[in-house]
Write an enzyme that holds these catalytic residues in place. Sequence first.
Site, PDB file in Angstrom:
ATOM      1  N   CYS A 171       0.888  -1.171   0.000  1.00 55.36           N
ATOM      2  CA  CYS A 171       0.000   0.000   0.000  1.00 55.36           C
ATOM      3  C   CYS A 171       0.924   1.219   0.000  1.00 55.36           C
ATOM      4  O   CYS A 171       1.802   1.316  -0.853  1.00 55.36           O
ATOM      5  CB  CYS A 171      -0.966  -0.055   1.187  1.00 55.36           C
ATOM      6  SG  CYS A 171      -0.135  -0.251   2.787  1.00 55.36           S
ATOM      7  N   GLN A 172       0.764   2.106   0.977  1.00 56.80           N
ATOM      8  CA  GLN A 172       1.681   3.253   1.055  1.00 56.80           C
ATOM      9  C   GLN A 172       2.856   2.949   1.977  1.00 56.80           C
ATOM     10  O   GLN A 172       3.991   3.293   1.683  1.00 56.80           O
ATOM     11  CB  GLN A 172       0.913   4.497   1.534  1.00 56.80           C
ATOM     12  CG  GLN A 172       1.727   5.776   1.612  1.00 56.80           C
ATOM     13  CD  GLN A 172       2.112   6.340   0.247  1.00 56.80           C
ATOM     14  OE1 GLN A 172       1.496   6.035  -0.773  1.00 56.80           O
ATOM     15  NE2 GLN A 172       3.149   7.157   0.209  1.00 56.80           N
ATOM     16  N   THR A 173       2.554   2.295   3.130  1.00 55.22           N
ATOM     17  CA  THR A 173       3.636   1.987   4.090  1.00 55.22           C
ATOM     18  C   THR A 173       3.512   0.567   4.656  1.00 55.22           C
ATOM     19  O   THR A 173       4.001   0.293   5.750  1.00 55.22           O
ATOM     20  CB  THR A 173       3.652   2.996   5.275  1.00 55.22           C
ATOM     21  OG1 THR A 173       2.501   2.768   6.105  1.00 55.22           O
ATOM     22  CG2 THR A 173       3.654   4.440   4.810  1.00 55.22           C
ATOM     23  N   HIS A 174       2.829  -0.289   3.945  1.00 56.87           N
ATOM     24  CA  HIS A 174       2.590  -1.679   4.369  1.00 56.87           C
ATOM     25  C   HIS A 174       1.839  -1.758   5.708  1.00 56.87           C
ATOM     26  O   HIS A 174       2.191  -2.530   6.593  1.00 56.87           O
ATOM     27  CB  HIS A 174       3.891  -2.475   4.440  1.00 56.87           C
ATOM     28  CG  HIS A 174       3.672  -3.963   4.567  1.00 56.87           C
ATOM     29  ND1 HIS A 174       2.610  -4.635   3.984  1.00 56.87           N
ATOM     30  CD2 HIS A 174       4.372  -4.928   5.248  1.00 56.87           C
ATOM     31  CE1 HIS A 174       2.678  -5.916   4.293  1.00 56.87           C
ATOM     32  NE2 HIS A 174       3.739  -6.122   5.056  1.00 56.87           N
ATOM     33  N   HIS A 175       0.801  -0.940   5.789  1.00 57.56           N
ATOM     34  CA  HIS A 175      -0.166  -1.083   6.877  1.00 57.56           C
ATOM     35  C   HIS A 175      -1.453  -1.673   6.324  1.00 57.56           C
ATOM     36  O   HIS A 175      -1.881  -2.751   6.717  1.00 57.56           O
ATOM     37  CB  HIS A 175      -0.422   0.288   7.545  1.00 57.56           C
ATOM     38  CG  HIS A 175      -1.771   0.404   8.181  1.00 57.56           C
ATOM     39  ND1 HIS A 175      -2.581   1.511   8.079  1.00 57.56           N
ATOM     40  CD2 HIS A 175      -2.487  -0.492   8.897  1.00 57.56           C
ATOM     41  CE1 HIS A 175      -3.713   1.313   8.707  1.00 57.56           C
ATOM     42  NE2 HIS A 175      -3.700   0.108   9.208  1.00 57.56           N
TER      43      HIS A 175
HETATM   44  O1  LIG Z   1      -1.031   2.778   3.198  1.00 55.04           O
HETATM   45  S1  LIG Z   1      -0.767   2.883   4.653  1.00 55.04           S
HETATM   46  O2  LIG Z   1      -1.919   2.448   5.420  1.00 55.04           O
HETATM   47  O3  LIG Z   1       0.435   2.149   5.003  1.00 55.04           O
HETATM   48  S2  LIG Z   1      -0.428   4.733   5.001  1.00 55.04           S
END
Ligand SMILES: O=S(=O)([O-])[S-]
Length: 275
Positions: free
Chosen positions: A230-234
């Site tokens: 995703c954006q930060t692997h969360h």
């Molecule tokens: O995409 S995220 O939830 O890692 S910010």
Amino acid sequence: MADIPLLLEPQQLADMFPLKDVLIIDQSKLENFVQGHIPGAVHLDFKRLQRPGTPVPGLLPDAQELEAVFSELGLTPDTHVICSDDEGGGWAGRLIWVLDSIGHTQYSYLNGGIVAWREAGLPQETGEHATVPTSYRISAINTDFSVTKDEVLARIGDDDFAIWDARSEAEYTGEKAISKRGGHIPGAVNYEWTRGMDKARGLRIQDLNEFRQLLADMGIDDSKQIATHCQTHHRSGFTYLVAKILGYDVRGYAGSWSEWGNDENTPIVTGPQPN
Ligand SMILES: O=S(=O)([O-])[S-]
């Protein structure tokens, strides 16, 4: 220890009380945890599972930091971890990826987390947690559950490789850019993470047979190695978790879009995914 399934229903967990060699780790927001949590659960601030850094803030913390985290929580090599959160599995899935990475493979996901537990009317405790700290040691970080940017670059276009992008459609198409550049990795398919949660059933994972079919229709199945991000692997903690439950060879791309989209040299595609 009894065989505890990877995907655990709230009632199954309730039936396991009193718990022995089991640690419930809840990554709900702290105020939510304090208002009510599963008896005996310990709280983990989800930020502790990400290594702070700019512009890539989602990498795995180093082994020493993770030893400190899991020792504080009271983990032992014999403990079975129950992973829970209050958002339907993003942080819990990330925790499972971290546990895979440190070689602690005894874990389950509480289906729907505290949301499903509460909806089932099961008992709760309020207030802060009490922990019994341990000295948890990590012998090595296992990189088999991760992919790096270079590995993704090398595998783009391979028939036995798929990329599951868990971000929103707007991020995927490039209409919304959180990094310097917007869009997606060539060949990536988009299925936004919260679509995989059943809001009418306490944020449990959607029906697994339907999920399997839906992913197959997008080109994601057990014949491929799957990288998810995703954006930060969360958010892709959730997609990692689902793919794992379905038995797929899945790897987390922790650099995620914060790395790919901030790199001037990575290939990027914009626009909707092909039908
Ligand atoms: O995409 S995220 O939830 O890692 S910010």
